[in-house]
Motif scaffolding. Structure first.
Motif, PDB file in Angstrom:
ATOM      1  N   GLY A  76       0.795  -1.226   0.000  1.00  0.00           N
ATOM      2  CA  GLY A  76       0.000   0.000   0.000  1.00  0.00           C
ATOM      3  C   GLY A  76       0.825   1.273   0.000  1.00  0.00           C
ATOM      4  N   TYR A  77       2.148   1.134   0.077  1.00  0.00           N
ATOM      5  CA  TYR A  77       2.988   2.337   0.093  1.00  0.00           C
ATOM      6  C   TYR A  77       3.186   2.921  -1.304  1.00  0.00           C
ATOM      7  CZ  TYR A  77       3.655   1.909   5.034  1.00  0.00           C
ATOM      8  OH  TYR A  77       3.414   1.877   6.388  1.00  0.00           O
ATOM      9  N   ASN A 134       3.344   6.885  -1.269  1.00  0.00           N
ATOM     10  CA  ASN A 134       4.461   7.643  -1.841  1.00  0.00           C
ATOM     11  C   ASN A 134       4.045   8.468  -3.054  1.00  0.00           C
ATOM     12  OD1 ASN A 134       7.003   7.341  -0.338  1.00  0.00           O
ATOM     13  ND2 ASN A 134       6.509   5.162  -0.530  1.00  0.00           N
ATOM     14  N   LEU A 135       3.082   7.976  -3.802  1.00  0.00           N
ATOM     15  CA  LEU A 135       2.589   8.767  -4.931  1.00  0.00           C
ATOM     16  C   LEU A 135       1.912  10.042  -4.413  1.00  0.00           C
ATOM     17  CD1 LEU A 135       2.645   8.647  -7.958  1.00  0.00           C
ATOM     18  CD2 LEU A 135       0.490   7.388  -7.922  1.00  0.00           C
ATOM     19  N   GLU A 136       1.168   9.910  -3.332  1.00  0.00           N
ATOM     20  CA  GLU A 136       0.541  11.083  -2.719  1.00  0.00           C
ATOM     21  C   GLU A 136       1.621  12.053  -2.205  1.00  0.00           C
ATOM     22  OE1 GLU A 136      -1.990  12.839  -2.583  1.00  0.00           O
ATOM     23  OE2 GLU A 136      -1.414  14.120  -0.907  1.00  0.00           O
ATOM     24  N   ARG A 137       2.687  11.492  -1.656  1.00  0.00           N
ATOM     25  CA  ARG A 137       3.777  12.355  -1.167  1.00  0.00           C
ATOM     26  C   ARG A 137       4.455  13.084  -2.332  1.00  0.00           C
ATOM     27  NH1 ARG A 137       5.003  11.142   4.144  1.00  0.00           N
ATOM     28  NH2 ARG A 137       7.228  11.635   4.092  1.00  0.00           N
ATOM     29  N   GLU A 189       5.780   2.035  11.549  1.00  0.00           N
ATOM     30  CA  GLU A 189       5.516   0.825  10.765  1.00  0.00           C
ATOM     31  C   GLU A 189       5.994   0.982   9.308  1.00  0.00           C
ATOM     32  OE1 GLU A 189       3.281   2.870  12.013  1.00  0.00           O
ATOM     33  OE2 GLU A 189       2.224   3.631  10.251  1.00  0.00           O
ATOM     34  N   ALA A 190       6.079   2.234   8.840  1.00  0.00           N
ATOM     35  CA  ALA A 190       6.518   2.473   7.456  1.00  0.00           C
ATOM     36  C   ALA A 190       7.986   2.098   7.263  1.00  0.00           C
ATOM     37  CB  ALA A 190       6.304   3.941   7.087  1.00  0.00           C
TER      38      ALA A 190
END
Ligand code: ZN
Length: 328
Positions: free
Chosen positions: A282-283, A287-290, A306-307
């Motif tokens: 799900g990252y 990361n795309l949002e970031r 947890e990341a």
């Protein structure tokens, strides 16, 4: 504005991959078209390539880039390994036409304790041979009529393991030698991986240094040949020749440098691809949002502990030099 996307796993099927890209808002994608750590290629292309291309076109997800196998090493001295590398890379260019790929990206490689000069020579002659082979190969049946052979992209190296291509002069040497062998400029481009650049000691955390880097790239190679960016943060030390990818803005490069690059007017129309950790957990979406936040000049939210505690399997689900330390 640059187009933002992710390295996408195709392991769950082409249809699911296209839908995942849409779901997370990817505007461009990079894929492996086969097992990235084996020479063996599938005998026939997967079913559903025409639908895959059509769906991506419908979603305006473009361009599509192919990341070549980790094993490919055009710079190395071993003849059998070189043969496999040239044949393997040529087959990725051919197969890439079936995916509607505009680029096939490959690591510049390792000269394996010979010398940078020999490595440069082998990469350049290898590139020329790969392109000639791709020209000779018929288009795959799965390809659109008239689908062009993708442009071959060399990705800058972090500098570990006798790497070639960790400095601009080395990339220039490859480009010049390839040109002298008749390789047209438009068929050989470059991909800037920010985590590799960091490992190689390029200060991509500093806006002024980034401006200077792009200036140098432009005067030495022509910025039009820098056609793709791998937007990865890094948990390695600068100049360490190590390449450990980190979530966008959560590593040692940080939001200031990566943001400057994403918003850079001179890179406005390039695809920026994330090869960050935890893509299968799900990252990819996170990361795309970031990356979008950086593009919009919005602040990044802190990530929970947890990341930074992802399994080795998912950490290595996207291309990174540290997965290829054993490659010859
Ligand atoms: Zn990369």
């Amino acid at each position: 504005m640059p187009r933002l996307g992710v390295h996408l796993q195709l392991g769950h099927g082409l249809r699911r991959a296209a839908e995942r890209a849409a779901e997370i808002g990817a505007e461009t994608i990079q894929v492996f078209i086969d097992n990235p750590s084996a020479w063996k290629r599938r005998a026939a292309p997967p079913k559903g390539l025409a639908e895959f291309r059509a769906r991506l076109a419908e979603l305006d997800i473009r361009p599509v880039a192919v990341h070549a196998s980790y094993l490919v090493n055009l710079a190395g001295p071993d003849p059998a390994f070189r043969r496999n590398s040239i044949e393997g890379l040529a087959s990725e260019l051919t197969a890439g036409r079936g995916y509607g790929a505009r680029f096939v990206n490959v690591h510049t490689g390792s000269h394996r304790e010979t010398s940078v000069e020999e490595g440069v020579e082998r990469v350049a002659t290898g590139v020329a041979e790969v392109l000639a082979r791709a020209d000779d190969a018929p288009a795959p049946e799965s390809a659109d009529a008239g689908a062009a052979i993708p442009t071959l992209l060399l990705e800058n190296a972090a500098g570990g393991g006798w790497a070639v291509g960790a400095t601009i002069p080395e990339l220039v040497a490859v480009a010049e030698r390839a040109a002298s062998l008749g390789v047209p400029e438009a068929r050989l481009g470059f991909c800037l991986d920010t985590a590799h650049a960091w490992g190689a000691g390029w200060r991509v955390d500093d806006p002024d240094a980034i401006d200077a880097l792009l200036e140098t790239f432009d005067s030495e190679l022509g910025l039009q040949r820098l056609v793709m960016v791998h937007l990865n943060d890094s948990s390695s030390e600068p100049g360490s020749h190590r390449d450990r990818h980190q979530h966008v803005g959560a590593g040692q490069i940080g939001a200031r440098g990566l943001g400057h690059l994403v918003r850079h007017p001179r890179l406005a129309d390039r695809p920026f691809i994330l090869e960050t950790p935890g893509m299968d957990e799900g990252y990819d979406r996170v990361n795309l949002e970031r990356a979008r936040a950086l593009r919009d000049d919005r602040p990044l939210e802190a990530l929970g502990p947890e990341a930074f505690d992802l399994s080795r399997r998912t950490r290595s689900a996207a291309p990174s030099d540290d997965d290829v330390e054993g490659a010859a």
